[in-house]
Write a protein that holds these residues in place. Structure first.
Motif, short mmCIF file in Angstrom:
data_model
loop_
_atom_site.label_atom_id
_atom_site.label_comp_id
_atom_site.label_asym_id
_atom_site.label_seq_id
_atom_site.Cartn_x
_atom_site.Cartn_y
_atom_site.Cartn_z
N TYR A 144 -4.44 9.31 -26.80
CA TYR A 144 -4.32 9.47 -28.25
C TYR A 144 -5.33 10.50 -28.73
O TYR A 144 -6.54 10.30 -28.59
N VAL A 145 -4.83 11.59 -29.29
CA VAL A 145 -5.69 12.66 -29.81
C VAL A 145 -6.06 12.32 -31.25
O VAL A 145 -5.21 12.32 -32.14
N ALA A 146 -7.30 11.99 -31.46
CA ALA A 146 -7.79 11.64 -32.80
C ALA A 146 -8.68 12.76 -33.31
O ALA A 146 -9.62 13.19 -32.63
N THR A 147 -8.39 13.23 -34.51
CA THR A 147 -9.25 14.26 -35.12
C THR A 147 -10.59 13.64 -35.50
O THR A 147 -10.74 12.43 -35.58
N ARG A 148 -11.57 14.52 -35.78
CA ARG A 148 -12.89 14.02 -36.16
C ARG A 148 -12.82 13.19 -37.44
O ARG A 148 -13.47 12.16 -37.55
N ASP A 149 -12.03 13.65 -38.41
CA ASP A 149 -11.90 12.91 -39.67
C ASP A 149 -11.33 11.51 -39.44
O ASP A 149 -11.76 10.54 -40.08
N LEU A 150 -10.38 11.41 -38.53
CA LEU A 150 -9.76 10.11 -38.27
C LEU A 150 -10.73 9.17 -37.58
O LEU A 150 -10.82 7.99 -37.94
N THR A 151 -11.47 9.66 -36.61
CA THR A 151 -12.44 8.79 -35.93
C THR A 151 -13.54 8.35 -36.90
O THR A 151 -13.99 7.20 -36.85
N ILE B 100 -3.56 10.85 -42.85
CA ILE B 100 -3.40 11.64 -41.63
C ILE B 100 -2.61 12.90 -41.97
O ILE B 100 -1.40 12.84 -42.25
N LYS B 101 -3.28 14.02 -41.96
CA LYS B 101 -2.59 15.29 -42.20
C LYS B 101 -1.71 15.62 -41.01
O LYS B 101 -2.01 15.24 -39.87
N PHE B 102 -0.63 16.35 -41.28
CA PHE B 102 0.21 16.75 -40.16
C PHE B 102 -0.59 17.68 -39.26
O PHE B 102 -1.30 18.58 -39.75
N PRO B 103 -0.53 17.49 -37.94
CA PRO B 103 -1.37 18.28 -37.02
C PRO B 103 -1.11 19.78 -37.14
O PRO B 103 0.04 20.21 -37.30
N ASP B 104 -2.19 20.56 -37.07
CA ASP B 104 -2.02 22.01 -37.00
C ASP B 104 -1.61 22.38 -35.57
O ASP B 104 -1.50 21.52 -34.70
N GLU C 42 -3.12 23.91 -33.12
CA GLU C 42 -4.09 23.62 -32.06
C GLU C 42 -4.11 22.13 -31.72
O GLU C 42 -4.08 21.75 -30.54
N THR C 43 -4.14 21.29 -32.76
CA THR C 43 -4.13 19.85 -32.52
C THR C 43 -2.81 19.41 -31.88
O THR C 43 -2.80 18.57 -30.98
N MET C 44 -1.71 20.01 -32.33
CA MET C 44 -0.40 19.66 -31.76
C MET C 44 -0.35 20.03 -30.29
O MET C 44 0.24 19.30 -29.47
N GLN C 45 -0.96 21.14 -29.93
CA GLN C 45 -0.98 21.55 -28.53
C GLN C 45 -1.75 20.52 -27.69
O GLN C 45 -1.34 20.20 -26.57
N PHE D 100 9.37 24.80 -33.58
CA PHE D 100 9.07 23.56 -34.31
C PHE D 100 8.39 23.85 -35.65
O PHE D 100 8.81 23.34 -36.69
N PHE D 101 7.35 24.68 -35.63
CA PHE D 101 6.62 24.94 -36.88
C PHE D 101 7.42 25.85 -37.82
O PHE D 101 7.30 25.72 -39.04
#
Length: 281
Positions: free
Chosen positions: A9-16, A177-181, A183-186, A208-209
């Protein structure tokens, strides 16, 4: 004891930060975001990362707050009394424990997922205020107060389909939760497909984008739908060049049914020759 994401699970810094803030404040964590952005999966991964048991309560339009506490099965008791079953003398046999009862009586700290709370009636969140504040409730049939042995980490998800009451919101720590950019999606795709060829990933993300940025799209494809589409591309051995349309009439990507879920969006996509913008790449 902090959450930093997991290997799946890829969690962004804001989410953690949001998860750990809810733990520190001992407040419910309210997670909003588009469908398919991993809100439900977050609770599962937090429980796994923190080595806590997980209790899940999936909300429907007919769900009542009382069901999360307990239900008294009067019908079964009446039937058993008619059959002469001796268990009718023990009313506790007919008390069905809800998710919060189970979590409150758990011998170790736990995670409680209240999933898609916005599906329920508007009064549903208000009916849980006391229980979330005091971490206790009264069972009138047993003349017993059920108190939490350990305060659970409560994660509440919402697809933002309706507004939640202010009194409920005041008791929560909120994160959108913002939609992944890209880089995050990768990184997210890399978790699911660690050996995916770079060229296929690059072309798939472009499609996709571009799709998500189309004006007038009725339903934007989600992260989970991208993962499904990539699975199909790999299963059918679709090459990267098949995703590079040369003509506007070829704009529809292969296996587009994983991304576009209604005919209006398909027709819209056919009319827009946005793929011609990629000829110069």
């Amino acid at each position: 004891m902090k959450f930093h994401g997991t290997d799946t699970y890829v969690a962004t810094r804001d989410l953690t930060l949001a998860v750990n803030a809810a733990v520190a404040l001992q407040r419910p964590l309210l997670i909003k975001g588009e469908p398919g952005t991993g809100k439900t999966l977050l609770a599962e991964e937090v429980a796994r990362a923190l080595n806590m048991p997980l209790f899940q309560w999936h909300i429907k339009s007919t769900t009542k707050a009382q069901q999360g506490l307990y239900e008294y099965d009067a019908v079964s008791r009446l039937r058993d009394s008619q059959l002469g079953d001796p268990r009718v003398e023990d009313i506790s046999h007919y008390i069905v424990h809800g998710v919060l009862w189970q979590a409150f009586e758990c011998d170790e700290p736990s995670v409680v997922l209240i999933d898609e709370i916005d599906k329920a009636d508007i009064e549903f969140p208000n009916d849980l205020l006391r229980e979330l504040d005091r971490m206790e409730f009264h069972c009138y049939e047993l003349h017993r107060t059920i108190k939490a042995k350990h305060r659970p980490l409560i994660i509440i998800t919402s697809n933002n389909e309706k507004e939640l009451p202010d009194a409920f919101l005041r008791r929560c720590f909120f994160h959108y939760i913002k939609f992944p950019d890209r880089e995050t999606m990768q990184r997210i795709v890399g978790v699911h497909f660690p050996v995916l060829k770079h060229e296929l990933l690059k072309e798939a993300l472009e499609v996709f984008f571009d799709l998500r940025e189309m004006p007038g799209l009725k339903k934007k494809p989600s992260t989970s739908e991208l993962i499904d589409w990539l699975k199909l591309l790999l299963a059918e051995d679709i090459p990267p060049e098949a995703l590079r349309a040369k003509e506007a009439k070829d704009a529809i990507p292969p296996l587009h049914g994983a991304l576009l879920k209604n005919e209006q969006d398909v027709h819209l996509f056919e009319k827009l020759a946005f793929m011609t913008r990629r000829e110069g790449r």
